[in-house]
Design an enzyme around this catalytic site. Structure first.
Site, PDB file in Angstrom:
ATOM      1  N   ALA A 158     -13.774  22.247 -29.287  1.00  0.00           N
ATOM      2  CA  ALA A 158     -12.608  21.559 -29.837  1.00  0.00           C
ATOM      3  C   ALA A 158     -12.418  20.273 -29.036  1.00  0.00           C
ATOM      4  CB  ALA A 158     -11.371  22.436 -29.720  1.00  0.00           C
ATOM      5  N   LYS A 159     -12.187  19.173 -29.748  1.00  0.00           N
ATOM      6  CA  LYS A 159     -11.929  17.928 -29.027  1.00  0.00           C
ATOM      7  C   LYS A 159     -10.444  17.914 -28.677  1.00  0.00           C
ATOM      8  CE  LYS A 159     -13.277  13.056 -29.136  1.00  0.00           C
ATOM      9  NZ  LYS A 159     -13.998  13.038 -27.863  1.00  0.00           N
ATOM     10  N   ALA A 160     -10.109  18.780 -27.727  1.00  0.00           N
ATOM     11  CA  ALA A 160      -8.717  19.009 -27.358  1.00  0.00           C
ATOM     12  C   ALA A 160      -8.353  18.154 -26.152  1.00  0.00           C
ATOM     13  CB  ALA A 160      -8.516  20.488 -27.022  1.00  0.00           C
TER      14      ALA A 160
END
Ligand code: PPE
Length: 308
Positions: A158-160
């Site tokens: 996830a590009k969190a």
């Protein structure tokens, strides 16, 4: 990346002037890191600005939000259109595009469920990320003492935003030690990725890159470069990469939307290969930059044109 302070930001369905796109200090994401973002680029081409990998980036935004239980209240098609319209409205020939979904203002406390998932899309001009010289001469990297998150801690796929505290520690340490960026190892000590890029090695005409099992962000540029390499007849191995391979590789390069394809001149102060950009890196970099700038035909359908 230098911010312009002008232009328009798409903010929850409306364009607002740059200066007015503000949030309250009690915004959930500011306290607890509950945000997801994307990094996209549009390049100037003879047919006007072209957005690279638009579908993949929007899909990844939604996948990241799904992983992190942050439902976006707009459809995939609406977000796609908002991105295209953002580039169009701001009139940039080339720019960086930053969609950001975040838990907004309503309540504070770790449980985010009652906070809205707000969405903003900012755009700004952006040139060569590591500087023009780095595209040719390469960057200096150092292996970080900070590891990438273990797979059962933060979701690396996830590009969190929360993952970027790790990235900030990695690049912060690297810069303090005189490097341009750091390379984080995964929880088992194998090569993972840079603070904002994926790592590739060329050895004996074969390409190695850490697999998705090494807590990497599955980079869209990484996927593109793997494809270009295979089309050139190069074997690409996505597998665990032991750190010491960085010291014996013929070539090392990093990929990313911001980093594009950037050669690596040294790792931990040890020269990579001859210390200058190698032939495989040069070929892949030229092809990638050629396609995104419209100089080489877009045979894979990577570009979305903003002006019809
Ligand atoms: N790993 C990380 C940790 C990462 O942040 C990026 C992108 C990549 C790999 C490469 O992914 P892709 O862009 O899909 O090929 N980093 C973005 C933010 C960098 C920054 O803010 O600096 C980017 O390149 O836009």
């Amino acid at each position: 990346m230098q911010l312009p302070g002008t232009g328009f930001i798409w903010f929850n369905g409306q364009f607002v002037p740059w200066a007015d796109a503000k949030v309250h200090v009690a915004t959930h994401a500011l306290h607890y890191g509950t945000a997801i973002f994307e990094g996209i680029r549009a390049y100037a081409t003879p047919k006007g600005p072209a957005i690279v990998g638009l579908k993949e980036h929007v899909d990844r935004l939604f996948q990241s939000c799904a992983i992190c239980e942050m439902p976006i209240k707009y459809s995939n098609a609406a977000v796609t259109e908002a991105i295209v319209e953002s580039v169009r409205k701001n009139g940039y020939e080339s720019c960086y595009i930053r969609p950001l979904a975040y838990r907004g203002y309503a309540q504070l406390g770790v449980d985010p469920t009652n906070c809205p998932v707000d969405l903003a899309i900012a755009t700004w001009p952006h040139g060569a990320h590591f500087g023009d010289e780095a595209r040719a001469k390469g960057v200096k990297l150092g292996v970080s003492s900070w590891r990438r998150m273990a797979p059962d801690t933060h979701p690396a796929r996830a590009k969190a935003s929360a993952n970027y505290l790790n990235s900030a520690l990695v690049i912060g340490e690297a810069r303090r030690h005189g490097y341009d960026d750091g390379i984080a190892l995964d929880v088992d000590g194998f090569v993972s990725e840079g603070s904002g890029n994926n790592v590739f090695l060329v050895m004996g005409g074969m390409i190695h890159t850490p697999s998705v099992g090494s807590s990497i962000l599955s980079g869209i540029t990484r996927g593109y470069v793997i494809r270009l390499a295979k089309e050139r007849g190069l074997e690409v191995r996505e597998e665990r990469v032991p750190r010491e391979m960085l010291y014996t590789a013929d070539e090392v390069f990093v990929t990313g939307t911001a980093a594009e394809v950037t050669p690596v001149a040294s790792v931990d102060g040890r020269k990579v290969g001859t210390g200058s950009r190698g032939p495989v890196t040069t070929a892949l970099q030229n092809e990638y930059l050629g396609i995104v700038s419209g100089k080489i035909p877009d045979r894979h359908g990577w570009l979305s044109f903003v002006r019809s």
